[in-house]
Design a protein around this motif. Sequence first.
Motif, PDB file in Angstrom:
ATOM      1  N   ALA B 108       0.755  -0.946  -0.238  1.00  0.00           N
ATOM      2  CA  ALA B 108      -0.387   0.262  -0.463  1.00  0.00           C
ATOM      3  C   ALA B 108       0.994   1.639  -0.228  1.00  0.00           C
ATOM      4  O   ALA B 108       0.553   2.264  -0.525  1.00  0.00           O
ATOM      5  N   LEU B 109       1.810   0.708   0.844  1.00  0.00           N
ATOM      6  CA  LEU B 109       2.463   2.034   0.577  1.00  0.00           C
ATOM      7  C   LEU B 109       3.832   2.805  -1.072  1.00  0.00           C
ATOM      8  O   LEU B 109       3.892   3.599  -0.834  1.00  0.00           O
ATOM      9  N   LEU B 110       4.353   1.246  -0.776  1.00  0.00           N
ATOM     10  CA  LEU B 110       4.853   1.480  -2.512  1.00  0.00           C
ATOM     11  C   LEU B 110       4.507   1.433  -3.594  1.00  0.00           C
ATOM     12  O   LEU B 110       4.521   1.894  -5.033  1.00  0.00           O
ATOM     13  N   TYR B 111       2.811   1.341  -3.549  1.00  0.00           N
ATOM     14  CA  TYR B 111       1.708   1.541  -4.571  1.00  0.00           C
ATOM     15  C   TYR B 111       1.884   2.953  -5.606  1.00  0.00           C
ATOM     16  O   TYR B 111       2.245   2.484  -6.345  1.00  0.00           O
ATOM     17  N   PRO B 112       1.549   4.581  -5.315  1.00  0.00           N
ATOM     18  CA  PRO B 112       2.106   4.881  -6.013  1.00  0.00           C
ATOM     19  C   PRO B 112       3.297   4.959  -6.830  1.00  0.00           C
ATOM     20  O   PRO B 112       3.300   5.016  -8.072  1.00  0.00           O
ATOM     21  N   GLU B 113       4.211   4.531  -6.012  1.00  0.00           N
ATOM     22  CA  GLU B 113       5.732   4.320  -6.645  1.00  0.00           C
ATOM     23  C   GLU B 113       6.538   3.240  -7.623  1.00  0.00           C
ATOM     24  O   GLU B 113       5.839   3.414  -9.181  1.00  0.00           O
ATOM     25  N   ILE B 114       5.474   1.883  -7.487  1.00  0.00           N
ATOM     26  CA  ILE B 114       5.446   1.176  -8.438  1.00  0.00           C
ATOM     27  C   ILE B 114       4.254   1.523  -9.623  1.00  0.00           C
ATOM     28  O   ILE B 114       4.579   1.413 -10.638  1.00  0.00           O
ATOM     29  N   ARG B 115       3.879   2.283  -9.929  1.00  0.00           N
ATOM     30  CA  ARG B 115       2.707   3.147 -10.597  1.00  0.00           C
ATOM     31  C   ARG B 115       3.354   3.962 -11.597  1.00  0.00           C
ATOM     32  O   ARG B 115       3.317   3.560 -12.638  1.00  0.00           O
ATOM     33  N   ASP B 116       4.450   4.846 -10.758  1.00  0.00           N
ATOM     34  CA  ASP B 116       5.406   5.755 -12.085  1.00  0.00           C
ATOM     35  C   ASP B 116       6.039   5.054 -12.956  1.00  0.00           C
ATOM     36  O   ASP B 116       6.350   5.663 -13.762  1.00  0.00           O
ATOM     37  N   ILE B 117       6.583   3.857 -11.690  1.00  0.00           N
ATOM     38  CA  ILE B 117       7.333   2.958 -12.542  1.00  0.00           C
ATOM     39  C   ILE B 117       7.205   2.747 -13.933  1.00  0.00           C
ATOM     40  O   ILE B 117       7.247   2.246 -15.235  1.00  0.00           O
ATOM     41  N   HIS B 118       5.902   1.931 -13.445  1.00  0.00           N
ATOM     42  CA  HIS B 118       4.633   0.959 -14.674  1.00  0.00           C
ATOM     43  C   HIS B 118       4.843   2.652 -15.463  1.00  0.00           C
ATOM     44  O   HIS B 118       5.071   1.976 -17.244  1.00  0.00           O
ATOM     45  N   GLN B 119       3.928   3.570 -15.037  1.00  0.00           N
ATOM     46  CA  GLN B 119       4.439   4.520 -16.400  1.00  0.00           C
ATOM     47  C   GLN B 119       5.534   5.148 -17.159  1.00  0.00           C
ATOM     48  O   GLN B 119       5.650   5.491 -18.217  1.00  0.00           O
ATOM     49  N   ALA B 121       8.438   2.832 -17.436  1.00  0.00           N
ATOM     50  CA  ALA B 121       8.031   1.875 -18.407  1.00  0.00           C
ATOM     51  C   ALA B 121       7.292   1.574 -20.042  1.00  0.00           C
ATOM     52  O   ALA B 121       7.702   1.308 -20.653  1.00  0.00           O
ATOM     53  N   VAL B 122       5.932   1.837 -19.330  1.00  0.00           N
ATOM     54  CA  VAL B 122       5.132   1.524 -20.570  1.00  0.00           C
ATOM     55  C   VAL B 122       5.355   3.453 -21.769  1.00  0.00           C
ATOM     56  O   VAL B 122       4.743   2.394 -22.777  1.00  0.00           O
ATOM     57  N   GLY B 123       4.865   3.876 -21.116  1.00  0.00           N
ATOM     58  CA  GLY B 123       4.979   5.929 -21.826  1.00  0.00           C
ATOM     59  C   GLY B 123       3.633   5.389 -21.115  1.00  0.00           C
ATOM     60  O   GLY B 123       2.865   4.888 -20.684  1.00  0.00           O
ATOM     61  N   LEU B 183      15.630   9.051 -27.350  1.00  0.00           N
ATOM     62  CA  LEU B 183      17.354   9.517 -26.384  1.00  0.00           C
ATOM     63  C   LEU B 183      16.532  10.151 -25.085  1.00  0.00           C
ATOM     64  O   LEU B 183      16.295  10.564 -24.029  1.00  0.00           O
ATOM     65  N   LEU B 184      15.486  11.879 -25.631  1.00  0.00           N
ATOM     66  CA  LEU B 184      15.285  12.757 -24.720  1.00  0.00           C
ATOM     67  C   LEU B 184      13.928  12.275 -23.769  1.00  0.00           C
ATOM     68  O   LEU B 184      14.066  13.129 -22.968  1.00  0.00           O
ATOM     69  N   PHE B 185      13.341  11.426 -24.187  1.00  0.00           N
ATOM     70  CA  PHE B 185      12.193  11.522 -23.566  1.00  0.00           C
ATOM     71  C   PHE B 185      12.625  10.269 -22.189  1.00  0.00           C
ATOM     72  O   PHE B 185      12.550  10.367 -21.190  1.00  0.00           O
ATOM     73  N   ALA B 186      13.739   9.351 -22.302  1.00  0.00           N
ATOM     74  CA  ALA B 186      14.335   8.463 -21.701  1.00  0.00           C
ATOM     75  C   ALA B 186      14.778   9.605 -20.643  1.00  0.00           C
ATOM     76  O   ALA B 186      14.746  10.049 -19.228  1.00  0.00           O
ATOM     77  N   ILE B 187      15.355  10.703 -21.138  1.00  0.00           N
ATOM     78  CA  ILE B 187      16.253  11.898 -20.601  1.00  0.00           C
ATOM     79  C   ILE B 187      14.635  12.543 -19.344  1.00  0.00           C
ATOM     80  O   ILE B 187      15.619  12.497 -18.300  1.00  0.00           O
ATOM     81  N   ILE B 188      14.305  12.773 -20.688  1.00  0.00           N
ATOM     82  CA  ILE B 188      12.915  13.999 -18.894  1.00  0.00           C
ATOM     83  C   ILE B 188      12.516  12.938 -18.096  1.00  0.00           C
ATOM     84  O   ILE B 188      12.569  13.377 -16.722  1.00  0.00           O
ATOM     85  N   SER B 189      12.194  11.650 -18.641  1.00  0.00           N
ATOM     86  CA  SER B 189      11.711  10.702 -18.081  1.00  0.00           C
ATOM     87  C   SER B 189      12.411  10.302 -16.215  1.00  0.00           C
ATOM     88  O   SER B 189      11.621  10.384 -15.524  1.00  0.00           O
TER      89      SER B 189
END
Lengths: 108, 217
Positions: B108-119, B121-123, B183-189
């Motif tokens: 429950a505590l890490l859920y927001p971070e997991i969602r951010d990482i998922h976003q 990764a998938v765009g 590469l730009l997307f990756a840098i921003i992200s």
Amino acid sequence: MTAPLERVFRIFLEDPATRRYGYDVMKAAGLPSGTLYPLLGRLETQGLVSSAWETPGQDGERPRRYYHLTSEGIEVARLELAQLSARRSAERRRAPGRRVRPAPADAR
Amino acid sequence: MRGERWALRAGELLVSLASRRLPPGIRQERYQEWLAELPVILRDRGPAPVRVARMLAFAADTVRGAALAPETYHGTHRGKAAKNMRWLGTGLLLLGGLLVLLPVAALALLYPEIRDIHQLAVGPSLAYGVSGVLVGLVLLAATFIPRWYNPQRRWFSVSKLVAGADLSLRWVVASLLNWGHPLLFAIISYCGYAISVACLGTATVLTVRSLFRPQVR
């Protein structure tokens, strides 16, 4: 011998032939139910007290359990109380100034 | 009398609780014995409130007696082994509950971070990014209210705000403006997420410090 046991023995020895129910003994000995019933249970296991279920006279009343000392119980109770009185008298002789508090049954 | 009837019911309940603590062999017998005493005490001499109190005291004390020394009632007892087994069972149950509860709380505590990482990764989706920004803004605004202010909360809200803004920016650059190198997307992200994680780390450090700091009253 503990003070509650002494009181219970004295109550029963007042009239060994009389059957008494738990609340009656409780009132006479001034003991709470949580002390008296385990004590009676223990005495019954040792064969010093016997119990029987009897239906009271009034209609609609539940059968109640009456207790009385067995012949062995009477002997043991008398012996124990005699030993206790002897011990107390000896203590009184040794320390005359000190008051030994009697059990409630003694006071009556 | 109505009150006395209710008192009798309460007394019966206490007596039944007491008898449940006794060994099975003598349980029923004792229950019947105590049950028969209750109306007798209630009809004894004295004013009604005193009789009711006496009856309830009788019933309550049977619970005490049965709880303190169930084995003295008939020479039979449940034994130490049974008592130990009961404690062992309770301990195992609590431990099992803790083992289930801890991962759930961590998730429950890490859920927001997991969602951010998922976003990342998938765009990102714009809805997720914008809602992240809004939540971050609300949390940040709340920390300006004096009674809700604390530094940990402020750093946490900044972290969420940065993460939301980062995801939204990436979506705008990629989808709306339709330009840029991967590469730009990756840098921003990843730069945005790194800042977000740094803020979150600061909030965590401050929280841990505040837990160990002595409270001045």
